[in-house]
Scaffold this motif. Structure first.
Motif, PDB file in Angstrom:
ATOM      1  N   HIS A 195       0.836  -1.203   0.000  1.00  0.00           N
ATOM      2  CA  HIS A 195       0.000   0.000   0.000  1.00  0.00           C
ATOM      3  C   HIS A 195       0.869   1.250   0.000  1.00  0.00           C
ATOM      4  N   ASP A 252      -3.397   5.716  -2.560  1.00  0.00           N
ATOM      5  CA  ASP A 252      -3.325   4.303  -2.958  1.00  0.00           C
ATOM      6  C   ASP A 252      -4.596   3.870  -3.688  1.00  0.00           C
ATOM      7  N   CYS A 258      -6.485   1.391  -3.526  1.00  0.00           N
ATOM      8  CA  CYS A 258      -6.605  -0.017  -3.928  1.00  0.00           C
ATOM      9  C   CYS A 258      -7.135  -0.890  -2.797  1.00  0.00           C
ATOM     10  N   ARG A 261      -6.647  -4.700  -1.676  1.00  0.00           N
ATOM     11  CA  ARG A 261      -5.702  -5.794  -1.912  1.00  0.00           C
ATOM     12  C   ARG A 261      -6.113  -7.009  -1.080  1.00  0.00           C
ATOM     13  N   HIS A 312      -5.535  -7.411  -6.557  1.00  0.00           N
ATOM     14  CA  HIS A 312      -5.784  -6.038  -6.134  1.00  0.00           C
ATOM     15  C   HIS A 312      -6.602  -5.339  -7.201  1.00  0.00           C
ATOM     16  N   ASP A 361      -8.017  -1.259  -8.288  1.00  0.00           N
ATOM     17  CA  ASP A 361      -7.994   0.178  -8.063  1.00  0.00           C
ATOM     18  C   ASP A 361      -9.433   0.676  -8.048  1.00  0.00           C
TER      19      ASP A 361
END
Length: 472
Positions: A330, A355, A357, A359, A371, A373
């Motif tokens: 991250h 970040d 995201c 994950r 992961h 986005d």
């Protein structure tokens, strides 16, 4: 009978056997007539039976012409066509084009036979469902329509003084269906079944509420304060049971296992509290380099995951004073953490604004599984116990709520309504409803997941009437 006699009679008898023993004299004439038939040439393949040629038999002349019939279900037509192909040959599966013969003028080859070993497709033929089988996709099961999730909340509560602070955790829903909300210096309890609001406590002007967390049984609630204390209250009697110190500054996150209460603070430490002993804490976990803002025990109590403003995701076990995993992929603060209730050692985490995201990790070996986005700051994650789906709440810049199907991570729904970052998330005991809170000082209730027993589409109604009320 010697060899010359056997050649004359056309019989191939074993040595020592005479022709008279067979008593063939009566049938000699017939046998000679049969033996005089011309034998097939070497180039012609012979078989023990004749197989009709379906393509030239013109079965339409026998009244077997395919007639259109009303179809009740989409798959019956293709099924009957496939059945006719199996019974009458591949050419019977489709209607003949116009102008190619008439049923009243059959072909001269109607009763012609051939010694072809190939027959109609068997059920075990690999080409039965191939492109030439005449079996269309309409017989296949139609794909399930995506589950419909109501786009609007069925209940809205006003929550004045609900802080717009990413590092706090001010909302939690107990297993006894009571919602706890930290508003300024006070903690309020809202009973979902009756909509009754109870003021649990007031910390006074010198302190404020930074985190709340119910025990798994739902009878006791822990409160983290701005001064670094951890208080435990009896939620049914509204009575304080214990106060524990140890942190130097605010306690922004709490997590209960079956027996241990873990607290994370801006002082970068995680303290383990055991109410069965008299000391304030039984162990201290040191590993983060900045404020601890995410904390979750696994469902089997074997692992504790912690996220911090240092962009680290750490995993601890029950006995080690050092993290067994340090996950550093991250690139922003890790507040959102959720363990899968469907698969052991499966952990989800979400990163902040830089970040964006979500994950997924296998904590057995530390591998990142996937992961995605999300496009905006990930504030919270919640894994449904009813279906293998995960809900995420977001901040900058879209302030949305998203439901994902795991492991494909396809979007089930995107919900909007909050005007500021959706910083707080909790799930109802039955796993069907979530409540979200934001700096816009509202709590919104959404029906997002089906029930565990009957996975039917979620209805756009709830046990509570639509409208807006006040939590205090």
């Amino acid at each position: 009978m010697d060899s010359s006699e056997r050649r004359k009679s056309g019989l191939n008898l074993p040595a020592g056997m005479s022709g008279t023993s067979l008593r063939l004299e009566t049938f000699s004439g017939s046998y000679r007539a049969i033996s005089n038939l011309s034998s097939p040439s070497k180039s012609t393949s012979c078989s023990d039976r004749f197989i009709p040629c379906r393509s030239s038999s013109r079965l339409h002349t026998f009244g077997l012409i395919e007639k259109a019939s009303p179809v009740k279900e989409g798959g019956n037509e293709a099924y009957f066509r496939l059945l006719k192909q199996e019974l009458f040959g591949s050419d019977f599966g489709s209607s003949s084009p116009a102008g190619q013969g008439s049923p009243m003028s059959p072909s001269k080859n109607m009763l012609r036979f051939k010694t072809d070993h190939s027959g109609p497709n068997s059920p075990y033929s690999p080409s039965l469902f191939g492109p030439d089988s005449g079996f269309s996709n309409e017989a296949s099961t139609p794909p399930k329509p995506p589950r419909k999730v109501p786009k609007t909340p069925h209940k809205v509560l006003d929550a004045p003084s609900l802080q717009d602070d990413f590092y706090l955790n001010l909302v939690d829903w107990s297993s006894q269906n009571v919602l706890a909300v930290g508003l300024g210096t006070c903690v309020y309890l809202w009973t979902a079944s009756t909509s009754k609001v109870t003021k649990l406590c007031d910390l006074g002007p010198s302190d404020s509420v930074c985190s709340v967390q119910w025990t798994r049984e739902g009878s006791y609630i822990s409160i983290g304060t701005h001064l670094g204390q951890v208080q435990v209250w009896d939620g049914t009697q509204c009575k304080k049971v214990r106060t524990m110190g140890g942190h130097q500054t605010r306690t922004g996150v709490l997590a209960w296992s079956s027996r241990i209460l873990s607290s994370g603070s801006r002082d970068r430490n995680i303290l383990q509290h055991d109410l069965r002993v008299s000391s304030d804490f039984v162990s201290k976990l040191v590993g983060h380099k900045s404020e601890v803002c995410g904390l979750k025990w696994s469902h089997d109590d074997r692992e504790l995951a912690s996220g911090g403003n240092d962009n680290q995701l750490l995993v601890w076990n029950q006995h080690s004073q050092q993290p067994v995993l340090k996950l550093t992929e991250h690139t922003a603060a890790v507040k959102a953490i959720a363990w899968s209730p469907h698969q052991s050692s499966l952990l989800a985490s979400g990163g902040g604004t830089a970040d964006r995201c979500i994950r997924f990790w296998n904590t057995t070996n530390g591998n990142q599984l996937n992961h995605v986005d999300t496009g905006s700051q990930v504030c919270n994650l919640g894994w449904s116990k009813n279906v293998n789906e995960i809900v995420s709440t977001h901040g900058y810049s879209q302030n949305q709520i998203m439901v994902w199907k795991y492991p494909s991570m396809t979007k089930v729904a995107t919900l909007t309504g909050h005007s500021l970052r959706v910083l707080y998330l909790a799930m109802s005991p039955d796993g069907q409803t979530i409540v979200t809170g934001a700096g816009d000082e509202t709590l919104r209730f959404w029906n997002v997941f089906p029930s565990m027993k009957a996975p039917a589409p979620v209805k756009d109604t709830g046990v509570w009437s639509l409208g807006r009320t006040h939590i205090r």
